[in-house]
Design an enzyme around this catalytic site. Structure first.
Site, PDB file in Angstrom:
ATOM      1  N   ARG A  47       1.048  -1.276  -0.016  1.00 32.30           N
ATOM      2  CA  ARG A  47      -0.032   0.024   0.009  1.00 32.30           C
ATOM      3  C   ARG A  47       0.783   1.168   0.059  1.00 32.30           C
ATOM      4  O   ARG A  47       1.524   1.500   1.077  1.00 32.30           O
ATOM      5  CB  ARG A  47      -0.920  -0.186   1.276  1.00 32.30           C
ATOM      6  CG  ARG A  47      -1.654   1.003   1.289  1.00 32.30           C
ATOM      7  CD  ARG A  47      -2.882   0.771   2.617  1.00 32.30           C
ATOM      8  NE  ARG A  47      -3.757   1.864   2.761  1.00 32.30           N
ATOM      9  CZ  ARG A  47      -4.945   2.020   2.283  1.00 32.30           C
ATOM     10  NH1 ARG A  47      -5.465   0.997   1.722  1.00 32.30           N
ATOM     11  NH2 ARG A  47      -5.726   3.108   2.605  1.00 32.30           N
TER      12      ARG A  47
ATOM     13  N   HIS B 126      -6.835   1.354  -7.107  1.00 27.38           N
ATOM     14  CA  HIS B 126      -7.225   0.748  -5.826  1.00 27.38           C
ATOM     15  C   HIS B 126      -8.051  -0.415  -6.583  1.00 27.38           C
ATOM     16  O   HIS B 126      -9.102  -0.714  -6.236  1.00 27.38           O
ATOM     17  CB  HIS B 126      -8.151   1.299  -4.960  1.00 27.38           C
ATOM     18  CG  HIS B 126      -8.114   1.106  -3.517  1.00 27.38           C
ATOM     19  ND1 HIS B 126      -7.689  -0.112  -3.239  1.00 27.38           N
ATOM     20  CD2 HIS B 126      -8.664   1.658  -2.291  1.00 27.38           C
ATOM     21  CE1 HIS B 126      -7.909  -0.101  -1.785  1.00 27.38           C
ATOM     22  NE2 HIS B 126      -8.423   0.838  -1.302  1.00 27.38           N
TER      23      HIS B 126
ATOM     24  N   GLN C 297     -10.141  -3.007  -3.951  1.00 24.99           N
ATOM     25  CA  GLN C 297     -11.303  -2.131  -3.597  1.00 24.99           C
ATOM     26  C   GLN C 297     -12.452  -2.375  -4.860  1.00 24.99           C
ATOM     27  O   GLN C 297     -13.676  -2.543  -4.467  1.00 24.99           O
ATOM     28  CB  GLN C 297     -11.283  -0.665  -3.393  1.00 24.99           C
ATOM     29  CG  GLN C 297     -12.504  -0.096  -3.119  1.00 24.99           C
ATOM     30  CD  GLN C 297     -13.108  -0.593  -1.655  1.00 24.99           C
ATOM     31  OE1 GLN C 297     -12.462  -0.639  -0.688  1.00 24.99           O
ATOM     32  NE2 GLN C 297     -14.330  -0.904  -1.607  1.00 24.99           N
TER      33      GLN C 297
ATOM     34  N   ASP D  10     -16.953   8.626  -2.678  1.00 19.91           N
ATOM     35  CA  ASP D  10     -15.592   8.607  -1.807  1.00 19.91           C
ATOM     36  C   ASP D  10     -15.344   9.756  -1.066  1.00 19.91           C
ATOM     37  O   ASP D  10     -16.147  10.864  -1.386  1.00 19.91           O
ATOM     38  CB  ASP D  10     -14.471   8.356  -2.632  1.00 19.91           C
ATOM     39  CG  ASP D  10     -13.245   7.934  -1.961  1.00 19.91           C
ATOM     40  OD1 ASP D  10     -13.225   7.635  -0.481  1.00 19.91           O
ATOM     41  OD2 ASP D  10     -12.099   7.599  -2.366  1.00 19.91           O
TER      42      ASP D  10
ATOM     43  N   CYS E 213     -16.270   3.343  -0.265  1.00 25.08           N
ATOM     44  CA  CYS E 213     -15.254   2.423   0.297  1.00 25.08           C
ATOM     45  C   CYS E 213     -14.841   2.561   1.786  1.00 25.08           C
ATOM     46  O   CYS E 213     -14.154   1.679   2.043  1.00 25.08           O
ATOM     47  CB  CYS E 213     -14.155   2.690  -0.687  1.00 25.08           C
ATOM     48  SG  CYS E 213     -13.595   4.280  -0.930  1.00 25.08           S
TER      49      CYS E 213
ATOM     50  N   ARG F 142     -14.215  -7.110   0.691  1.00 28.48           N
ATOM     51  CA  ARG F 142     -12.542  -6.862   0.619  1.00 28.48           C
ATOM     52  C   ARG F 142     -12.048  -8.142   1.115  1.00 28.48           C
ATOM     53  O   ARG F 142     -11.081  -8.719   0.479  1.00 28.48           O
ATOM     54  CB  ARG F 142     -12.177  -5.499   1.456  1.00 28.48           C
ATOM     55  CG  ARG F 142     -12.519  -4.348   0.865  1.00 28.48           C
ATOM     56  CD  ARG F 142     -11.480  -4.197  -0.384  1.00 28.48           C
ATOM     57  NE  ARG F 142     -10.100  -3.843   0.051  1.00 28.48           N
ATOM     58  CZ  ARG F 142      -9.484  -2.948   0.653  1.00 28.48           C
ATOM     59  NH1 ARG F 142     -10.265  -1.723   0.937  1.00 28.48           N
ATOM     60  NH2 ARG F 142      -8.248  -3.053   0.596  1.00 28.48           N
TER      61      ARG F 142
END
Length: 314
Positions: A111, A138, A141, A233, A273, A301
């Site tokens: 990450r 991402h 996700q 988001d 998310c 996830r």
């Protein structure tokens, strides 16, 4: 599961652009299978004896917990490595880090800030590398998002996902996933916050092959019109805090509230998310209401990442 492993053996996950629609579908199907096994208490130690190194330049709740728990449920082990825990944070090169970890573990999850760092890590690694977030993409996700859409609607056929907000890493990966799976996608952002031109061009090329539609607009109502899923988001992502006041003003007309949701289909679901800031990008009425699937999405996830790890590391 064997078909999935044979299909993706030797691959990395840097962006979903590197995967076919069929491969993405296989991952989601495997995730649904693993979710059922977990809920029914069926042991599924596909990665017994395997170890995943987890490199974190950015903090996270969902990413760390879901990968660690996922490896445990698969019978393997996960190592948490913050930038301060390893020599990468003290000047060791990315190639050297990749080569050393390749001798110790069976997979690397990272990450990071710069997507180029993930690409460099993969280029020098002899084991699978999974992009768990960069400033540009991402993909994990997006896999969870599309899994949630599939569970809620039972199909991807003739479905539309609308994303409202910042044209960021989440938007980029959503656009790619939708394009690959033939899901219509509309993106609404304030002027100046659109997705990157190269990502838009890539997705336009893909939808010309899959038959899906892609709309990028500055009008949130246009984007949400007849959508089956409405997604948002945070307006200020990690690393952009100095722009917070400017962004609050620019994004205010893009709040997902009951009025905006009324332009979507009556049975549309709401996705986010997380973490969310109620009263900014979404109202509490929407995110805590009956159309919200955000916690199913968060759980997914875990399951898509398990499927992905099995596919790449088994």
């Amino acid at each position: 599961m064997e078909t999935l492993v044979n299909s993706l053996k030797g691959k990395h996950l840097l962006t979903l652009a590197d995967f076919s629609g069929e491969e993405i579908t296989q991952i989601i199907d495997a995730a649904i299978e693993l979710k059922e096994k977990q809920h029914n208490g069926v042991v599924h130690h596909y990665l017994k004896g395997k170890t995943l190194a987890m490199i974190f330049e950015k903090s996270s709740t969902r990413t760390r917990v879901s990968f660690e728990v996922g490896m445990s449920q698969l019978g393997g082990h996960a190592l948490f490595l913050s930038r301060n825990d390893i020599q990468l944070g003290r000047g060791e090169t990315v190639p050297d880090t990749a080569k050393v970890l390749s001798r110790y573990v069976d997979g690397i999850m990272i990450r990071a800030h710069e997507h180029s760092a993930v690409e460099e890590l993969a280029a020098n690694s002899s084991i699978p590398v999974i992009n768990a977030l960069t400033d540009d993409f991402h993909p994990c996700q997006a896999l969870a998002d599309l899994m949630t859409l599939y569970e809620a609607k039972g199909t991807f056929n003739k479905k539309k996902l609308a994303y409202i907000g910042d044209g960021n890493n989440v938007a980029h990966s959503l656009m790619i996933a939708c394009a690959k799976l033939g899901v219509d996608c509309s993106i609404a952002t304030p002027e100046g916050y659109e997705p990157k031109a190269e990502v838009i061009d890539l997705c336009k090329k893909v939808v010309s092959e899959t038959g899906a539609s892609l709309i990028v607009t500055n009008d949130p109502k246009e984007a949400v019109h007849e959508a089956d899923a409405v997604y948002t988001d945070v307006w200020t992502s990690m690393g952009w805090e100095e722009e917070q006041e400017v962004r609050l003003k620019a994004f205010q007309p893009y709040q997902v509230n009951a009025e905006l949701m009324s332009f979507a289909n009556k049975d549309a679901i709401f996705l986010h998310c997380l973490p969310a800031k109620r009263g900014q990008e979404v109202t509490a009425e929407v995110i805590d209401g009956p159309q919200s699937y955000v916690f199913d999405e968060a759980e997914n996830r875990l399951h898509v990442q398990k499927a992905l790890m099995v596919a790449l590391m088994a």
